[in-house]
Design a protein around this motif. Structure first.
Motif, PDB file in Angstrom:
ATOM      1  N   VAL A 238      38.992  47.670  -3.029  1.00  0.00           N
ATOM      2  CA  VAL A 238      39.974  46.718  -2.810  1.00  0.00           C
ATOM      3  C   VAL A 238      39.397  46.390  -1.059  1.00  0.00           C
ATOM      4  CG1 VAL A 238      41.835  45.580  -1.896  1.00  0.00           C
ATOM      5  CG2 VAL A 238      41.638  45.343  -4.158  1.00  0.00           C
ATOM      6  N   ARG A 239      39.434  48.018  -0.436  1.00  0.00           N
ATOM      7  CA  ARG A 239      39.724  48.200   0.679  1.00  0.00           C
ATOM      8  C   ARG A 239      38.225  47.470   1.541  1.00  0.00           C
ATOM      9  NH1 ARG A 239      37.373  49.541   4.980  1.00  0.00           N
ATOM     10  NH2 ARG A 239      37.385  52.662   5.721  1.00  0.00           N
ATOM     11  N   TYR A 240      37.068  48.025   0.868  1.00  0.00           N
ATOM     12  CA  TYR A 240      35.677  47.732   0.935  1.00  0.00           C
ATOM     13  C   TYR A 240      35.793  45.996   1.425  1.00  0.00           C
ATOM     14  CZ  TYR A 240      35.384  52.657   2.504  1.00  0.00           C
ATOM     15  OH  TYR A 240      34.700  54.078   3.225  1.00  0.00           O
ATOM     16  N   THR A 241      36.183  45.277   0.307  1.00  0.00           N
ATOM     17  CA  THR A 241      35.933  44.107   0.079  1.00  0.00           C
ATOM     18  C   THR A 241      36.342  43.460   1.274  1.00  0.00           C
ATOM     19  OG1 THR A 241      35.757  44.031  -2.321  1.00  0.00           O
ATOM     20  CG2 THR A 241      36.308  42.104  -1.322  1.00  0.00           C
ATOM     21  N   ALA A 242      37.809  43.953   1.722  1.00  0.00           N
ATOM     22  CA  ALA A 242      38.270  43.106   2.825  1.00  0.00           C
ATOM     23  C   ALA A 242      37.503  43.781   4.137  1.00  0.00           C
ATOM     24  CB  ALA A 242      40.092  43.828   2.275  1.00  0.00           C
ATOM     25  N   SER A 243      37.083  44.998   3.678  1.00  0.00           N
ATOM     26  CA  SER A 243      36.850  45.575   5.258  1.00  0.00           C
ATOM     27  C   SER A 243      35.626  44.755   5.929  1.00  0.00           C
ATOM     28  CB  SER A 243      36.129  47.103   5.099  1.00  0.00           C
ATOM     29  OG  SER A 243      35.700  47.418   4.555  1.00  0.00           O
ATOM     30  N   ARG A 244      34.491  44.385   4.760  1.00  0.00           N
ATOM     31  CA  ARG A 244      33.775  44.397   4.524  1.00  0.00           C
ATOM     32  C   ARG A 244      33.507  42.677   4.939  1.00  0.00           C
ATOM     33  NH1 ARG A 244      28.535  46.175   0.718  1.00  0.00           N
ATOM     34  NH2 ARG A 244      28.500  49.076   1.560  1.00  0.00           N
ATOM     35  N   ILE A 245      34.900  42.007   4.542  1.00  0.00           N
ATOM     36  CA  ILE A 245      34.317  40.751   5.304  1.00  0.00           C
ATOM     37  C   ILE A 245      35.105  40.283   6.288  1.00  0.00           C
ATOM     38  CG2 ILE A 245      36.306  38.345   4.645  1.00  0.00           C
ATOM     39  CD1 ILE A 245      37.090  38.669   1.800  1.00  0.00           C
ATOM     40  N   ARG A 246      35.723  41.536   7.008  1.00  0.00           N
ATOM     41  CA  ARG A 246      36.483  41.409   8.297  1.00  0.00           C
ATOM     42  C   ARG A 246      34.944  41.666   9.238  1.00  0.00           C
ATOM     43  NH1 ARG A 246      41.263  42.448   9.954  1.00  0.00           N
ATOM     44  NH2 ARG A 246      40.780  44.321  11.293  1.00  0.00           N
ATOM     45  N   ASP A 247      34.481  42.867   9.177  1.00  0.00           N
ATOM     46  CA  ASP A 247      33.545  43.580   9.530  1.00  0.00           C
ATOM     47  C   ASP A 247      31.723  43.003   9.910  1.00  0.00           C
ATOM     48  OD1 ASP A 247      34.964  45.329  10.570  1.00  0.00           O
ATOM     49  OD2 ASP A 247      35.274  46.883   9.468  1.00  0.00           O
ATOM     50  N   PHE A 248      31.065  41.868   8.938  1.00  0.00           N
ATOM     51  CA  PHE A 248      30.748  41.672   8.456  1.00  0.00           C
ATOM     52  C   PHE A 248      30.666  39.961   8.267  1.00  0.00           C
ATOM     53  CE2 PHE A 248      30.499  45.961   7.263  1.00  0.00           C
ATOM     54  CZ  PHE A 248      29.131  46.848   7.694  1.00  0.00           C
ATOM     55  N   HIS A 249      31.200  39.088   7.195  1.00  0.00           N
ATOM     56  CA  HIS A 249      31.044  38.499   6.702  1.00  0.00           C
ATOM     57  C   HIS A 249      31.959  37.306   7.991  1.00  0.00           C
ATOM     58  CE1 HIS A 249      31.484  34.705   3.878  1.00  0.00           C
ATOM     59  NE2 HIS A 249      32.341  34.391   4.329  1.00  0.00           N
ATOM     60  N   LEU A 250      32.806  37.813   8.866  1.00  0.00           N
ATOM     61  CA  LEU A 250      33.517  37.017   9.314  1.00  0.00           C
ATOM     62  C   LEU A 250      32.713  37.128  11.520  1.00  0.00           C
ATOM     63  CD1 LEU A 250      37.440  36.770   8.515  1.00  0.00           C
ATOM     64  CD2 LEU A 250      35.309  35.132   8.468  1.00  0.00           C
ATOM     65  N   SER A 251      31.755  38.528  11.129  1.00  0.00           N
ATOM     66  CA  SER A 251      31.575  39.149  12.575  1.00  0.00           C
ATOM     67  C   SER A 251      30.731  37.749  13.198  1.00  0.00           C
ATOM     68  CB  SER A 251      30.450  40.336  12.556  1.00  0.00           C
ATOM     69  OG  SER A 251      30.486  40.490  13.450  1.00  0.00           O
ATOM     70  N   PRO A 252      31.069  37.601  14.732  1.00  0.00           N
ATOM     71  CA  PRO A 252      30.109  36.764  15.665  1.00  0.00           C
ATOM     72  C   PRO A 252      28.718  37.376  15.885  1.00  0.00           C
ATOM     73  CG  PRO A 252      32.044  37.505  17.252  1.00  0.00           C
ATOM     74  CD  PRO A 252      31.931  38.207  15.445  1.00  0.00           C
ATOM     75  N   LEU A 253      29.023  38.291  15.936  1.00  0.00           N
ATOM     76  CA  LEU A 253      27.299  39.327  16.042  1.00  0.00           C
ATOM     77  C   LEU A 253      26.006  38.802  15.711  1.00  0.00           C
ATOM     78  CD1 LEU A 253      28.429  43.178  16.588  1.00  0.00           C
ATOM     79  CD2 LEU A 253      27.611  41.706  18.987  1.00  0.00           C
ATOM     80  N   PRO A 254      25.172  38.465  16.064  1.00  0.00           N
ATOM     81  CA  PRO A 254      24.125  38.081  15.905  1.00  0.00           C
ATOM     82  C   PRO A 254      23.307  39.165  15.156  1.00  0.00           C
ATOM     83  CG  PRO A 254      23.305  38.519  17.904  1.00  0.00           C
ATOM     84  CD  PRO A 254      25.366  38.563  17.792  1.00  0.00           C
TER      85      PRO A 254
END
Length: 323
Positions: free
Chosen positions: A274-290
């Motif tokens: 759960v922790r890594y699913t949530a953090s990957r959504i925040r840090d990668f899926h929703l990241s604005p970085l190119p």
């Protein structure tokens, strides 16, 4: 890891001077990870790994440095931090803190290369590390507690991305199950790595050359570290029994699990998923970085782990693990 702060050539010259590294030859950004800006750094005195963080506090970095010194004194293979010429473990620079480590020899394995022998050796080294940290007196609370993960999920449930909102709701149910499964009983606790992914281990031929990237290290249940490592190394669409069982053989050869640790292991594995699913959504899926500044990681791979665990249940999980 990712490139969040753009450091100019003048900044790298200041880093080299502050840490006594000599003349700068080449600098190469590493667009991987989730929260830091990392570079490969070649100077007249050797090859180094340079990490710039705007997230970790001075206390966090002092804890990390003290832990690495403790492990080095115990002959455990880990990164060698470079102190500044004034003897400090980091340099304040551009709104963050820079740490420097000597470049580690060895290679990072890819999933198709993994064998049961690799996992048994990995388990042995993790068990050894946990034994050694029992004598380390430093303290840092786990910044990624169940409370923190719940705060992430509460925010993600309100996200306009319909899939993200739906997954966050699903994860809240899994988080509640994980907390129920690891409640009760006193578990052995100590300082753990907390992020022992495949890209945080160097191999020299078929043996572990070093564990590295200890910036998430903290004091928590040893079984949580075991579960995080299991999730990272032993899952390919489903848990791979041969890899799981080899990992636990190795770990228990160095440090046998207690009864309560076995009872809580399913809950720790589910929490980690759960922790890594949530953090990957925040840090990668929703990241604005190119893309050129961030190598993205899919949250769905960890969501698959959570769903697989729920389908197995505690008894099925322990049977699959050979426990």
């Amino acid at each position: 890891m990712a490139v969040y702060t753009v450091l100019d050539s003048g900044a790298f010259a200041r880093i080299a001077e502050a840490f006594g590294l000599g003349a700068v030859h080449t600098v190469e950004a590493i667009p991987e990870g989730s929260i830091n800006t990392n570079h490969r750094f070649l100077t007249s005195s050797g090859r180094f790994f340079v990490r710039h963080t705007t997230v970790r506090s001075a206390e966090d970095l002092r804890f990390e440095a003290a832990l690495l010194a403790h492990l080095a004194e115990s002959q455990f293979p880990g990164p060698a931090p470079v102190l500044t010429v004034q003897g400090a473990p980091f340099l304040e620079l551009q709104g963050g803190r820079v740490s420097v480590f000597r470049w580690l020899a060895g290679e990072e394995l890819k999933r198709p290369q993994l064998t049961a022998e690799h996992l048994e050796r990995l388990g042995q080294e993790l068990g050894k590390m946990h034994r050694l940290t029992q004598s380390f007196g430093g303290h840092r609370d786990n910044p990624y507690s169940a409370w923190q993960v719940q705060q992430w999920l509460t925010g993600l449930r309100r996200n306009p991305d319909a899939e993200v909102a739906q997954v966050a709701g699903e994860l809240e149910g899994y988080l509640a199950r994980a907390e129920q499964e690891r409640a009760g009983g006193l578990e052995p606790r100590g300082v753990i790595h907390a992020d022992l992914f495949m890209d945080n281990v160097k191999w020299l031929a078929d043996r572990v050359g070093a564990f590295f990237d200890f910036e998430m290290a903290c004091r928590d249940a040893y079984a949580l570290d075991v579960a995080i490592t299991l999730n990272a190394w032993c899952f390919e669409e489903q848990y791979v029994p041969a890899l799981c069982q080899a990992f636990f053989r190795g770990y228990q050869d160095a440090r046998p699990l207690s009864t309560v640790e076995r009872e809580h292991l399913f809950g720790h594995a589910l929490f980690g998923a759960v922790r890594y699913t949530a953090s990957r959504i925040r840090d990668f899926h929703l990241s604005p970085l190119p893309a050129e500044q961030l190598t993205r990681k899919s949250f769905r791979t960890y969501l698959a782990r959570a769903r697989a665990l729920v389908a197995l249940g505690p008894a099925g999980f322990l049977h699959l693990m050979g426990l």
